[in-house]
Design a protein around this motif. Sequence first.
Motif, short mmCIF file in Angstrom:
data_model
loop_
_atom_site.label_atom_id
_atom_site.label_comp_id
_atom_site.label_asym_id
_atom_site.label_seq_id
_atom_site.Cartn_x
_atom_site.Cartn_y
_atom_site.Cartn_z
N GLY A 159 44.39 45.53 45.84
CA GLY A 159 45.24 46.09 44.80
C GLY A 159 46.69 46.14 45.22
O GLY A 159 47.14 45.29 45.97
N ILE A 204 34.96 42.24 42.77
CA ILE A 204 34.07 43.37 42.48
C ILE A 204 32.61 42.94 42.63
O ILE A 204 31.77 43.72 43.10
CB ILE A 204 34.35 43.99 41.09
N PHE A 246 37.97 51.48 42.62
CA PHE A 246 39.30 51.04 43.03
C PHE A 246 40.34 51.54 42.05
O PHE A 246 40.03 51.94 40.93
CB PHE A 246 39.35 49.51 43.07
N GLN A 247 41.58 51.47 42.53
CA GLN A 247 42.68 51.88 41.65
C GLN A 247 42.71 50.98 40.42
O GLN A 247 42.84 51.46 39.30
CB GLN A 247 44.00 51.77 42.43
N GLN A 248 42.61 49.65 40.66
CA GLN A 248 42.40 48.73 39.53
C GLN A 248 40.90 48.72 39.32
O GLN A 248 40.17 48.38 40.23
CB GLN A 248 42.87 47.32 39.85
N PHE A 249 40.50 49.01 38.11
CA PHE A 249 39.07 49.31 37.91
C PHE A 249 38.16 48.11 38.14
O PHE A 249 36.99 48.25 38.36
CB PHE A 249 38.88 49.89 36.51
N HIS A 250 38.77 46.92 38.07
CA HIS A 250 37.97 45.70 38.26
C HIS A 250 36.75 45.66 37.34
O HIS A 250 35.66 45.33 37.78
CB HIS A 250 37.53 45.55 39.72
N LEU A 251 36.99 46.02 36.08
CA LEU A 251 35.90 45.85 35.11
C LEU A 251 35.91 44.39 34.69
O LEU A 251 36.96 43.75 34.65
CB LEU A 251 36.10 46.77 33.91
N ILE A 252 34.74 43.88 34.40
CA ILE A 252 34.65 42.47 34.02
C ILE A 252 34.97 42.35 32.53
O ILE A 252 34.29 42.97 31.69
CB ILE A 252 33.25 41.90 34.36
N LEU A 283 40.60 42.77 46.34
CA LEU A 283 40.31 44.15 45.94
C LEU A 283 41.37 45.15 46.36
O LEU A 283 41.41 46.26 45.84
CB LEU A 283 38.96 44.59 46.54
N SER A 308 39.63 39.09 40.39
CA SER A 308 39.24 40.50 40.36
C SER A 308 37.73 40.62 40.18
O SER A 308 37.06 41.42 40.85
CB SER A 308 39.99 41.18 39.21
N GLU A 309 37.21 39.78 39.30
CA GLU A 309 35.77 39.79 39.03
C GLU A 309 34.97 39.37 40.27
O GLU A 309 33.97 40.02 40.63
CB GLU A 309 35.49 38.82 37.88
#
Lengths: 433, 225
Positions: free
Chosen positions: A432, A340, B93-99, A430, A336-337
């Motif tokens: 999802g 992004i 995004f729907q999944q925020f993808h915060l680190i 990404l 995920s990281e």
Amino acid sequence: MKPWQLIQKEICYRKTGFGIGLLCVAIAIASLTGALTLLRVYETRTSEILEERERETRAEMDRLENDYRRIMRDLGHNVMILHEDQSRSALRTVGHPDTFMPADYVYQLGHGGIETLNHLLPVLQQRVTWPEQEMDVILMGTPGQVPVFHLTRFLTEDGESYRNPIFRAIPEGKIEIGHAIATDLGLRPGDTITLMGESFEVHRVNRAQGSEEDIMLWCNLDVAQRWLDREDQINIIFALECICDIEGLGAITDEISAILPDVQVLEFSSRVIARGEARQRAEQESRRAIAAELAHRTQMSDELRGFATILVPVVLAASGLWIFFLILGNVRERESEIGILRAIGVKESVIAGIFLGKAIGMGLVGALIGYVAGVLAGALGGGGVAHGSVWGQFNLTLLAVALLVAVVLCAAAGWVPAMLAAQRDPADMLRGD
Amino acid sequence: MTEILKLERVSKTYRPPGRSAVAALDQIELSVAAGTFKVVCGHSGSGKSTLLLSAGGLQKPDAGHVLVKGTDVYRLSSEKRARFRAETMGYVFQQFHLIPYLNILENVMAPSLALTGDVAQLEQRARAMIKQFGVEQRLDHPPSELSIGERQRVALARALVNEPALLLADEPTGNLDERNSEIVIQHLRDFASRGGAVLMATHDMRIEADEKLLLENGRLELFAK
Ligand SMILES: Nc1ncnc2c1ncn2[C@@H]1O[C@H](COP(=O)(O)OP(=O)(O)O)[C@@H](O)[C@H]1O
Ligand SMILES: [Mg+2]
């Protein structure tokens, strides 16, 4: 924010994974530095032991050499150099050589570079009657030993005299007497006697030999020459034939006659050959012992090295593989990281760098830990590191090797996962759902 | 009005090995101008994410062109495209993808990894953004300590910190309750009203926008204006 800050924060967040990685690298590097240190300590120890043995042998040889010298002294010299014209039978019947040589001959011999002789003793010998005592004695006039000058190892620093002469010069105004004379006249060292109207102090009483040596009376050459009216003359040069080289026996006559053409050489060395041989055997024996010790230790260190050359690469490969899977797992859990980061425009090369950088950081820190652990283990395991030199085993070259190996290992192990991370399709990560 | 995003006959067909091909996008024509808030509606699997990823330079379509501020993004090298994304686009995004291991401020500042500009200035903007989105009390908290709504606002702040011309939002309200959805949508509208171009994908047909399009069978139709 800089990539290295990201690496640092991620490491702090996922300590366990990083810790396992560190352990891996540390084990690999410890096995490497440990093996290298162990070998070096072992080899250092080997040379220490051998040096010690060598020293012991040399001391033992010196002791034997001294014994030998003492024996020689006790047995007397084993070579007699006489004038060429001296009749052998006259020697026996008259009781002393009646043909004379210039006293200078002994110096010619001493400076002649002779190899087979040592401890030259020029003597003016004559059977005389001691007038004051009406006693037959053999007068022996000598200036003391004349060195073979090029054999400097036996000489004092100025090269003029022997460090350990087997015959010491007789001091001015003194006299040395054979055992029979001393017994007959009841003389002891320190007593004063009168000889040819001159008074002398008894310097020494020689030990009983059971030979004509017991009636010898040793005095300074000058004194004897004066009494016998033989200025600058001698009639015997006693010498010690080196039995250091048994095979060399016999070369002596040739060697002497090359320097002094009109002399003859009488050898009576067989008595001492046995001693010389014994000494040689002892030396060979200890050389063999040293060689055996060396062979044993060399074999041990070869075995150690053989073991290390198998073990170390295996451990390195295993930990490399482990690190590979660790980084791969890290890539997986950070999809995920990665997605992004790609979306916000971080370049693929930077993404790869983040993973590779982490692997290399792991390598550097792990290498330091492994280095310290390995060197300590190697130094202590090497057994009895002499002179407290455990700290002496830490050296920069080994550290550099450790760091280099660790970095190469981790970079190699992290390379594929890092490339994978950089080349993953961000869309997949990404989307999802 | 300046056109920020333009899609010309963009097509994308997935051909998973061993399975039947899926035509996710079929000759899509779309443009988003500065200051407008456009929404693409469609049920799950209709190709909304594919459309947004293609528009954002993250997934190369099989055919067609994607122009952002006149630049054909897929003509750029991958490195240049990354740089271009960093400077002109923002994503939510729907999944925020915060680190997870960065705190809120660091998350919002993450784009500095890709930008060469003045970091102090970016930080100033990040703080302002965080304040604007009402999460300023949580600056040094990790994302895990934030509510879902707060997390999406942080993601939004991160998307806008580089002052992009185009904001792409893929179901940004998909995980949010009604109230939080309202807040996020309002922020998107605000961004558009300040001159930004917003393209949002959602399955929620009720959301008000300047223009609503319906994506179905890979084709885009005007749904409401
Ligand atoms: N990598 C992929 N491989 C195969 N099929 C895919 C892939 N990604 C998406 N799809 C398919 O493409 C269609 C559109 O997907 P997507 O763009 O994610 O739709 P949405 O975002 O509207 O739910 C779906 O049917 C999905 O199953
Ligand atoms: Mg989607």
